[in-house]
Design an enzyme around this catalytic site. Structure first.
Site, mmCIF file in Angstrom:
data_model
loop_
_atom_site.group_PDB
_atom_site.id
_atom_site.type_symbol
_atom_site.label_atom_id
_atom_site.label_comp_id
_atom_site.label_asym_id
_atom_site.label_seq_id
_atom_site.Cartn_x
_atom_site.Cartn_y
_atom_site.Cartn_z
ATOM 1 N N GLY A 90 32.528 33.759 37.219
ATOM 2 C CA GLY A 90 33.028 34.038 38.556
ATOM 3 C C GLY A 90 33.212 35.535 38.667
ATOM 4 N N GLY A 92 34.751 38.510 38.105
ATOM 5 C CA GLY A 92 35.858 38.897 37.242
ATOM 6 C C GLY A 92 36.312 40.320 37.425
ATOM 7 N NE ARG A 93 32.317 44.633 35.469
ATOM 8 C CZ ARG A 93 31.769 45.631 34.777
ATOM 9 N NH1 ARG A 93 32.491 46.688 34.446
ATOM 10 N NH2 ARG A 93 30.505 45.572 34.402
ATOM 11 N N GLY A 129 39.065 44.079 34.525
ATOM 12 C CA GLY A 129 38.590 44.122 35.901
ATOM 13 C C GLY A 129 38.146 45.493 36.369
ATOM 14 N NE ARG A 189 27.341 36.072 42.089
ATOM 15 C CZ ARG A 189 27.545 37.291 41.602
ATOM 16 N NH1 ARG A 189 26.934 37.674 40.508
ATOM 17 N NH2 ARG A 189 28.371 38.116 42.204
ATOM 18 C CG ASP A 261 25.938 35.340 35.630
ATOM 19 O OD1 ASP A 261 25.215 34.968 34.702
ATOM 20 O OD2 ASP A 261 26.670 36.354 35.557
ATOM 21 C CG ASN A 262 23.621 39.250 36.305
ATOM 22 O OD1 ASN A 262 24.677 39.284 36.917
ATOM 23 N ND2 ASN A 262 23.512 39.660 35.060
ATOM 24 C CG ASP A 271 25.891 42.884 37.868
ATOM 25 O OD1 ASP A 271 26.598 43.906 37.834
ATOM 26 O OD2 ASP A 271 26.157 41.870 37.217
#
Length: 477
Positions: A90, A92-93, A129, A189, A261-262, A271
């Site tokens: 998820g 996270g930062r 984060g 994503r 997830d990217n 990213d």
């Protein structure tokens, strides 16, 4: 706040419910030093009129933009990381901060403003984060060069130094901190769908797919049959990803961390962590020091995207079936081949012809580059415009002897009959430069060194200007 009449807020992610995100607060940073503001990108969304103080208010302190998301949203997703499934992912930062419509685009397409380094969320997994300043600088450089090379990429919108000391295992520590804001078409994503499939929530899968279709693929909304619409969605995502990975291959770009997830369903590249540009053509070149097996090597990127797309199709089986989804997936290889021909001929500044002839040109070029180990960017610079640049390549280039030799013979034959693309401007001063603009890892480190030692940002700003000049010359300004 002096937003212009070109600012069109449209916070559509909030149309989804809290199965898809968590409302979060931004970190409070001890200082805010504006290091980069992308007024070219800001003009696309009507935010170029902000003063620097107002810019920091919204993109450093994250006070909401007018009529936009009242609170940031940390998005929920899962993902395969180096092909191991992780259900604890998820944002996270980072978080989704705002959504706006692009000014001047025919369809007024939706754009997201998202963050990196904006503080902890429920998905930080014991992390702080934060984003290092060097990490922010590296992402800025990657996005600027990829845009200049014609790659579908996120834009670095803002970079603000935040005055904290961070400890990292892969950088000398303590190191400086920053918060970055990106502008891109979506933050949804493959991993967003994987989470809902993992939770066996078919209703959420359907809601998420219809959300994406409505905002980014509206022509698919006319397909009434759910099974067919799902297959069409998978095919469109495959086409999007095929286009972008083809552009990476033509640019000599290695993303480094192609986890599910990217991978955005819009296909846009984003990213940027351990990215690299190739020094020379090398299918086995890897970007991440921790990618010991070369899973995400340059030459494996198309196969990796196909593997990731297969994971997407698996998540959507509750909405369709294998008989429809497998043919949708099988559109990726031919779509990639067509996109690679388009990307390489565009980088060479020549007209595409037939798919077969374009494939042959790509193969001949990459084979010659691999055999000679000529610097990757050089043939695209020397031969830009095709036969119109033959004199530059065969007489003026320091690599003229390589071009005249046997390894490039097939390439010379195949490019001989090509016409320059419309808009090619070989009189641009960029093509009189002795060297093409590049961004190899040693150059990145050399740009970071004066920032780290003397807070001297002038080499970085000069490099961004040089990259944009190249983009202008290539028609990607």
């Amino acid at each position: 706040m002096p937003v212009t009449d070109r600012y069109r807020p449209d916070p559509r992610h909030a149309d989804l419910d809290d199965r898809f995100y968590d409302r979060v607060e931004a970190a409070r940073f001890p200082q805010h030093t504006l290091r980069f503001r992308n007024d070219r990108a800001a003009a696309r969304v009507g935010l170029d009129g902000l003063s620097d103080d107002e810019w920091i208010t919204h993109f450093g302190r994250f006070e909401p933009l007018p009529d936009n998301l009242p609170q940031p949203l940390a998005l929920r997703y899962h993902g395969h990381q180096f092909r191991s499934y992780n259900p604890d992912l998820g944002d996270g930062r980072g978080f989704l901060f705002a959504q706006v419509r692009e000014d001047g685009a025919p369809d007024g397409r939706l754009l997201d403003l998202g963050t990196k380094g904006s503080g902890t969320t429920p998905w930080s997994r014991s992390g702080d984060g934060r984003l290092t300043l060097k990490g922010g600088v590296r992402e800025l450089l990657a996005t600027e060069l990829l845009q200049a090379l014609g790659v579908a990429t996120s834009r670095t919108f803002s970079l603000i130094e935040t005055g904290e000391k961070l400890w990292r295992g892969d950088e000398p520590s303590p190191t400086r901190s920053s918060v970055l804001v990106r502008l891109q078409h979506s933050h949804i994503r493959i991993g967003s769908f994987q989470r809902q499939a993992f939770l066996r929530d078919a209703d959420a899968l359907a809601a998420l797919m219809d959300h994406v279709i409505g905002l980014h693929m509206p022509d698919l909304a006319a397909i009434d049959d759910r099974l067919d619409r799902t297959a069409a969605f998978v095919q469109r995502v495959a086409e999007n990803c095929a286009r972008t990975v083809a552009q990476w291959m033509a640019a000599g770009f290695v993303h480094g961390v192609l986890n599910t997830d990217n991978i955005l369903v819009t296909g846009e590249s984003f990213d940027y962590g351990p990215w690299r540009f190739l020094p020379t053509h090398d299918p086995e070149f890897t970007a991440a020091y921790f990618d010991h097996g070369g899973l995400y090597a340059y030459g494996r990127q198309p196969d990796t995207l196909m593997w990731n797309l297969t994971r997407l199709a698996e998540t959507l089986l509750p909405l369709s079936n294998r008989d429809r989804l497998i043919p949708a997936l099988e559109t990726f290889p031919p779509a990639f081949s067509l996109a690679l021909g388009e990307a390489v001929t565009r980088r060479l500044g020549v007209q595409p012809t037939t798919p077969e002839d374009d494939d042959a040109l790509v193969l001949a070029l990459f084979e010659a580059m691999g055999r000679t180990q000529i610097p990757f960017e050089r043939p695209f610079f020397d031969w830009y415009g095709g036969p119109a640049s033959e004199f530059r390549a065969l007489e003026r280039s320091p690599h003229a002897a390589l071009y005249a030799g046997e390894p490039f013979a097939r390439f010379r034959d195949l490019i001989a009959g090509r016409r320059p693309r419309d808009g090619v401007d070989l009189d641009h001063p960029y093509f009189a430069d002795p060297e093409p603009c590049t961004l190899l890892i040693d150059e990145v480190e050399a740009l970071w060194a004066p920032i780290a030692s003397a807070d001297d940002w002038s080499p970085l700003h000069a490099k961004v200007a040089a990259i944009r000049r190249m983009g202008e010359a290539l028609g990607n300004g």
